[in-house]
Design an enzyme around this catalytic site. Structure first.
Site, PDB file in Angstrom:
ATOM      1  N   ASP A 141     -39.298  41.614 -12.731  1.00  0.00           N
ATOM      2  CA  ASP A 141     -38.600  42.291 -11.630  1.00  0.00           C
ATOM      3  C   ASP A 141     -37.093  42.008 -11.649  1.00  0.00           C
ATOM      4  O   ASP A 141     -36.676  40.852 -11.600  1.00  0.00           O
ATOM      5  CB  ASP A 141     -39.165  41.834 -10.281  1.00  0.00           C
ATOM      6  CG  ASP A 141     -40.608  42.297 -10.084  1.00  0.00           C
ATOM      7  OD1 ASP A 141     -41.134  42.983 -10.976  1.00  0.00           O
ATOM      8  OD2 ASP A 141     -41.194  41.949  -9.045  1.00  0.00           O
ATOM      9  N   ASP A 176     -32.911  37.111 -13.899  1.00  0.00           N
ATOM     10  CA  ASP A 176     -31.858  37.499 -12.946  1.00  0.00           C
ATOM     11  C   ASP A 176     -31.775  36.602 -11.708  1.00  0.00           C
ATOM     12  O   ASP A 176     -30.915  36.816 -10.867  1.00  0.00           O
ATOM     13  CB  ASP A 176     -32.077  38.953 -12.484  1.00  0.00           C
ATOM     14  CG  ASP A 176     -33.273  39.086 -11.548  1.00  0.00           C
ATOM     15  OD1 ASP A 176     -34.295  38.407 -11.792  1.00  0.00           O
ATOM     16  OD2 ASP A 176     -33.179  39.836 -10.566  1.00  0.00           O
ATOM     17  N   ASP A 190     -38.207  37.555 -17.706  1.00  0.00           N
ATOM     18  CA  ASP A 190     -38.585  37.854 -16.330  1.00  0.00           C
ATOM     19  C   ASP A 190     -38.813  39.374 -16.244  1.00  0.00           C
ATOM     20  O   ASP A 190     -38.310  40.125 -17.089  1.00  0.00           O
ATOM     21  CB  ASP A 190     -37.424  37.427 -15.420  1.00  0.00           C
ATOM     22  CG  ASP A 190     -37.612  37.890 -13.996  1.00  0.00           C
ATOM     23  OD1 ASP A 190     -38.691  37.640 -13.440  1.00  0.00           O
ATOM     24  OD2 ASP A 190     -36.684  38.515 -13.433  1.00  0.00           O
TER      25      ASP A 190
HETATM   26 MG   LIG Z   1     -36.400  38.711 -11.270  1.00  0.00          MG
END
Ligand SMILES: [Mg+2]
Length: 294
Positions: free
Chosen positions: A12, A218, A10
């Site tokens: 961001d 995240d 991922d």
């Molecule tokens: Mg993310």
């Protein structure tokens, strides 16, 4: 037998810092991974237009996954044969998991009779509306609007009506993902499906090799991807709880963003065994060389 390591990540809040979007703390490890030819594959909610800029900054020449798994892009000569089911355009093979954005815009237009005034789409908001509701700059809003396989929706009505709206769209073949600000209306896709399909292409390319897949993310929309990999790096977030997964090989980082990314990826590459006397980069280089080249 050689071992191929593949890293799916991922962006961001994971490889990129949640606030500054910087990845400077991951640069030494990224350089090392490039040196030993370990692919680092972005798997993101971003658009292809947004990725084009980031891939230059990252000096990335590996495949990438956009719009939450809606499509996989592979550079033209990356694999020895054209990947099945792909369309080649502008030097990239594209494998689509979702119908095009136009399909979702048309489906949303049909909802006006039942939900008129209760939602806005990126298309109806236009660039100024996108800028106002995201706080993005002119250029960033333009890039974010270059969607090809999904349409973001800002819900204005009640929570109860929102559930009915989601249910109605789902009945008509859409997948509706709840993001931070928007509902994302797209096809039957997720980051995990995209990982599995792309992994299959690597396997076909090197059938005699064994593979170790590491995924890092995240958020909740990363869980399918984390579950599809051998090793799951859950990057701690400064703004929300870590996503829940039952993965048997999970590492929850102490640090956030790119620092956490380095911590988690290094851990699965064997950094924890490092003798105190040895430099960490040098040790990982040795580890990776023996892992990848037998
Ligand atoms: Mg993310």
């Amino acid at each position: 037998m050689t071992q191929n390591v593949l890293i799916f990540t991922d962006l961001d809040g994971s490889l990129l810092d949640h606030f500054s979007y910087s990845f400077s703390q991951a640069k030494p490890l990224l350089a090392l991974l490039k040196e030993v030819a370990v692919p680092v594959i972005p798997v993101t909610s971003k658009t292809r237009a947004e990725l084009a800029i980031l891939r230059c900054e990252l000096d990335s020449h590996d495949p990438f996954v956009v719009e939450n798994g809606a499509a996989v892009f592979i550079p033209e000569n990356y694999f020895s044969a054209p990947p099945p089911g792909c369309v080649l355009a502008n030097g990239l093979y594209c494998y689509q998991f979702s119908e095009s954005r136009e399909h979702w815009i048309a489906l949303l237009a049909l909802q006006e009779t039942q939900f008129g005034g209760e939602f806005e789409t990126f298309t109806s908001m236009g660039k100024e509306g996108i800028k106002a509701s995201t706080g993005l700059s002119e250029t960033a809003a333009h890039m974010a609007n270059q969607r090809e396989f999904s349409e973001p929706v800002r819900w204005i009505g009640s929570d109860e009506r929102k559930q009915l709206f989601i249910h109605t769209l789902t009945q008509r073949g859409a997948t509706v993902l709840q993001g931070g600000r928007f509902l994302h209306v797209t096809g039957a896709c997720n980051k995990g499906k995209a990982l599995q399909w792309l992994f299959e292409q690597y396997r076909c390319e090197a059938p005699a090799s064994s593979f170790l897949t590491i995924a890092a993310g995240d958020s909740d929309n990363d869980v399918d991807m984390l579950n599809a990999a051998d090793c799951a790096v859950v990057i701690r977030s400064p703004v929300h709880e870590p996503p829940k997964t039952e993965h048997p090989h999970i590492f929850l980082t102490r640090e956030t963003g790119p620092q956490g990314w380095v911590e988690g990826v290094s851990w699965f590459l064997g950094a924890a065994d490092r003798p105190a006397t040895m430099d960490s980069t040098e040790y990982l280089r040795k580890k990776l060389r023996s892992l990848c080249h037998g």
